[in-house]
Design an enzyme around this catalytic site. Structure first.
Site, PDB file in Angstrom:
ATOM      1  N   ASP A  35     -22.984   6.970  14.480  1.00 30.63           N
ATOM      2  CA  ASP A  35     -23.743   5.756  14.235  1.00 30.63           C
ATOM      3  C   ASP A  35     -25.227   6.140  14.125  1.00 30.63           C
ATOM      4  O   ASP A  35     -25.730   6.910  14.934  1.00 30.63           O
ATOM      5  CB  ASP A  35     -23.546   4.762  15.381  1.00 30.63           C
ATOM      6  CG  ASP A  35     -24.378   3.511  15.204  1.00 30.63           C
ATOM      7  OD1 ASP A  35     -23.970   2.659  14.411  1.00 30.63           O
ATOM      8  OD2 ASP A  35     -25.441   3.407  15.853  1.00 30.63           O
ATOM      9  N   HIS A  57     -36.899   8.258  -2.860  1.00 27.87           N
ATOM     10  CA  HIS A  57     -38.302   8.469  -3.214  1.00 27.87           C
ATOM     11  C   HIS A  57     -39.196   7.959  -2.091  1.00 27.87           C
ATOM     12  O   HIS A  57     -38.940   6.930  -1.469  1.00 27.87           O
ATOM     13  CB  HIS A  57     -38.639   7.837  -4.568  1.00 27.87           C
ATOM     14  CG  HIS A  57     -38.820   6.354  -4.600  1.00 27.87           C
ATOM     15  ND1 HIS A  57     -40.031   5.738  -4.313  1.00 27.87           N
ATOM     16  CD2 HIS A  57     -37.977   5.353  -4.931  1.00 27.87           C
ATOM     17  CE1 HIS A  57     -39.927   4.435  -4.473  1.00 27.87           C
ATOM     18  NE2 HIS A  57     -38.681   4.173  -4.839  1.00 27.87           N
ATOM     19  N   GLU A  89     -41.897   8.635  -8.119  1.00 25.34           N
ATOM     20  CA  GLU A  89     -40.773   7.901  -8.710  1.00 25.34           C
ATOM     21  C   GLU A  89     -41.261   6.668  -9.440  1.00 25.34           C
ATOM     22  O   GLU A  89     -40.751   6.311 -10.513  1.00 25.34           O
ATOM     23  CB  GLU A  89     -39.769   7.511  -7.618  1.00 25.34           C
ATOM     24  CG  GLU A  89     -38.485   6.882  -8.145  1.00 25.34           C
ATOM     25  CD  GLU A  89     -38.536   5.368  -8.310  1.00 25.34           C
ATOM     26  OE1 GLU A  89     -37.574   4.780  -8.846  1.00 25.34           O
ATOM     27  OE2 GLU A  89     -39.553   4.752  -7.911  1.00 25.34           O
ATOM     28  N   GLU A  90     -42.259   6.011  -8.865  1.00 27.35           N
ATOM     29  CA  GLU A  90     -42.754   4.767  -9.441  1.00 27.35           C
ATOM     30  C   GLU A  90     -43.439   4.972 -10.790  1.00 27.35           C
ATOM     31  O   GLU A  90     -43.684   4.004 -11.518  1.00 27.35           O
ATOM     32  CB  GLU A  90     -43.720   4.081  -8.466  1.00 27.35           C
ATOM     33  CG  GLU A  90     -43.099   3.668  -7.131  1.00 27.35           C
ATOM     34  CD  GLU A  90     -42.083   2.534  -7.251  1.00 27.35           C
ATOM     35  OE1 GLU A  90     -41.803   2.099  -8.388  1.00 27.35           O
ATOM     36  OE2 GLU A  90     -41.569   2.098  -6.208  1.00 27.35           O
ATOM     37  N   HIS A 112     -42.677  -4.664  -5.219  1.00 25.79           N
ATOM     38  CA  HIS A 112     -43.897  -4.149  -5.851  1.00 25.79           C
ATOM     39  C   HIS A 112     -45.114  -5.025  -5.567  1.00 25.79           C
ATOM     40  O   HIS A 112     -46.026  -5.123  -6.396  1.00 25.79           O
ATOM     41  CB  HIS A 112     -43.698  -3.974  -7.358  1.00 25.79           C
ATOM     42  CG  HIS A 112     -42.916  -2.751  -7.703  1.00 25.79           C
ATOM     43  ND1 HIS A 112     -42.744  -2.312  -8.997  1.00 25.79           N
ATOM     44  CD2 HIS A 112     -42.241  -1.858  -6.925  1.00 25.79           C
ATOM     45  CE1 HIS A 112     -42.012  -1.205  -9.002  1.00 25.79           C
ATOM     46  NE2 HIS A 112     -41.695  -0.916  -7.751  1.00 25.79           N
ATOM     47  N   ASP A 163     -25.825   3.506   8.285  1.00 26.28           N
ATOM     48  CA  ASP A 163     -24.534   4.026   8.743  1.00 26.28           C
ATOM     49  C   ASP A 163     -23.668   4.463   7.569  1.00 26.28           C
ATOM     50  O   ASP A 163     -22.921   5.445   7.662  1.00 26.28           O
ATOM     51  CB  ASP A 163     -23.804   2.974   9.571  1.00 26.28           C
ATOM     52  CG  ASP A 163     -24.441   2.742  10.934  1.00 26.28           C
ATOM     53  OD1 ASP A 163     -25.179   3.623  11.407  1.00 26.28           O
ATOM     54  OD2 ASP A 163     -24.211   1.664  11.525  1.00 26.28           O
TER      55      ASP A 163
END
Length: 444
Positions: free
Chosen positions: A48, A130, A176-177, A292, A311
């Site tokens: 967990d 990211h 990434e953006e 955003h 999990d």
């Protein structure tokens, strides 16, 4: 997650099918009865992932953003401070970390890659997220949520001193953006021989949306089914992820031929009434109204979704990093648990989870059926494949008054992926009888 122009929502029929594949498969987590697992498979349960630990990472990312102009965007001091925070945690936990630099928009960007010692380095399972935000805000859901959950999963590997069959690698991507710049750089600079060692890449971008959905990437069938099995085990219906297709860091891996999968809790698409009924939350508003925006802060998280998805990440990492030796031809998967067949009632199912196969099911899939019933002519019997396709084994017949259905059927299932949950579906369509599914078996 990177912004693009909105695309058309999936049809209601497609969403219904995606939901049905999970809601009818509550027994996905049951192992086949009477079939020993291949000796090379690591039978270690996933831990967990403590929600408090994941939230603590988010608190740190929020503090970093607050101290650095309110964001953690590429080329800003908040991003490099975020990388330093994650790297320090991994170094202390025994990982071998690599900081990969690239340039985008005139600024230096960073990918952080962490390898866990051990495992077969010719078979590498990767999980990533990211780490950058947009300039408008701290990016706590997008994508502190995925970054924090992947980090805590990596730390759980260390705490457990886990020694999987495959080699584990975790990554946090920059820029990434701006168009998956960091992950594209990583994939493009990975030698072909190293790329061929990747057995899968798991991507986690926005997994704590405040009005959440539960979406699973429908790319690699084995990875997809692994996530579906986890959610079926906790009675959560999922839908196929469409909003983020091609918009996050799995895309460069997929283009390079690496099997990919992942999770998503929704961005600026609007939650439907059917989705609100299924998952809770509020229909008619976005999954994340702060997508955003400056309000994507530490208050912009649904703890339940973050906990479940964290999990699920651990479940997938543990299960997919085990060896996947293919059982020999003729292997029998059996479920011998009794299932009562209601008289003139709804259909019932008995489920078998098939795993460790490669490719599709055979054209001569043998289905052995043992149904004890006082009037077999009332029974309709189907084999249901993992994708929900039903193969009719037996139709009802008013002239067939004998007892029981004890028979072997052959099904051409060559168009079906072998691994997954197969079900025997039985319905009694007339009154006055009693019966049960005694057992059924599949021979691959």
């Amino acid at each position: 997650m990177r912004s693009v122009l909105r695309r058309t929502l999936p049809s209601a029929a497609a969403l219904a099918v995606a939901s049905l594949l999970v809601t009818t498969g509550a027994a996905h987590s049951a192992a086949p009865v009477g079939v020993p697992a291949p000796a090379s498979v690591t039978a270690v349960a996933a831990p967990d992932i403590p929600l408090a630990n994941v939230k603590a990472h988010l608190t740190q990312l929020q503090s970093i953003a607050t101290a650095n102009g309110g964001n953690r965007a590429h080329g800003r001091t908040g991003y490099k401070a975020s990388v330093d925070y994650v790297k320090a945690k991994l170094d202390a936990a025994g990982y071998t970390t690599t900081l990969q630099q690239f340039t985008s928009g005139g600024s230096t960007g960073y990918n952080l890659v962490a390898d866990w010692p051990g495992g077969d380095t010719s078979k590498v399972l990767m999980a990533g997220a990211h780490l950058d935000s947009v300039t408008a805000g701290a990016g706590i859901n997008d994508n502190g949520s995925g970054s924090a959950a992947v980090l805590e999963t990596a730390l759980a590997v260390s705490r457990a001193a886990y020694q999987p069959d495959k080699h584990l690698r975790f990554a946090w991507w920059g820029a990434e953006e701006l168009g998956m710049v960091g992950s594209k750089y990583y994939v493009n600079n990975l030698a072909a021989t190293e790329r061929a060692k990747l057995t899968g890449y798991l991507n986690f971008d926005m997994i704590g949306s405040p009005n959440p959905g539960y979406f699973v990437y429908d790319d690699d069938p084995t990875i997809e089914q692994t996530f579906k099995d986890y959610y079926a085990g906790i009675s959560i219906a999922t839908e196929i992820e469409t909003e983020g297709d091609g918009r996050s860091d799995h895309a460069p891996f997929k283009t390079a031929g690496v099997p990919v999968g992942g999770l998503f809790s929704g961005a600026d698409y609007i939650k439907t009434a059917a989705q609100a009924q299924k998952w809770g939350g509020t229909s008619g508003i976005a999954f994340d109204r702060c997508y955003h925006a400056s309000c994507d802060s530490s208050t912009n998280i649904d703890d339940t979704a973050l906990d479940r998805n964290s999990d699920a990440i651990a479940y997938a990492v543990w299960n997919l990093s085990a060896a996947t030796a293919t059982p020999p031809a003729g292997t029998v998967f059996t479920n011998a648990t009794d299932v009562t067949v209601p008289d003139n009632g709804a259909a019932v199912t008995s489920a078998i989870t098939v795993s460790g196969r490669t490719g599709n099911a055979p054209a001569t899939l043998k289905v052995d059926v043992d149904i004890r019933h006082t009037w077999r002519g009332d029974l309709v019997v189907d084999l249901v494949a993992p994708d929900g396709t039903a193969y009719r084994l037996k139709s009802a017949s008013s002239s067939d008054s004998a007892d029981n259905v004890v028979a072997a059927y052959t099904v051409n299932a060559s168009s079906e992926v072998a691994n997954g949950v197969w079900k025997l579906k039985v319905q009694d369509v007339a009154s006055g009888d009693t019966g049960k599914i005694n057992s059924f078996s599949l021979t691959f």
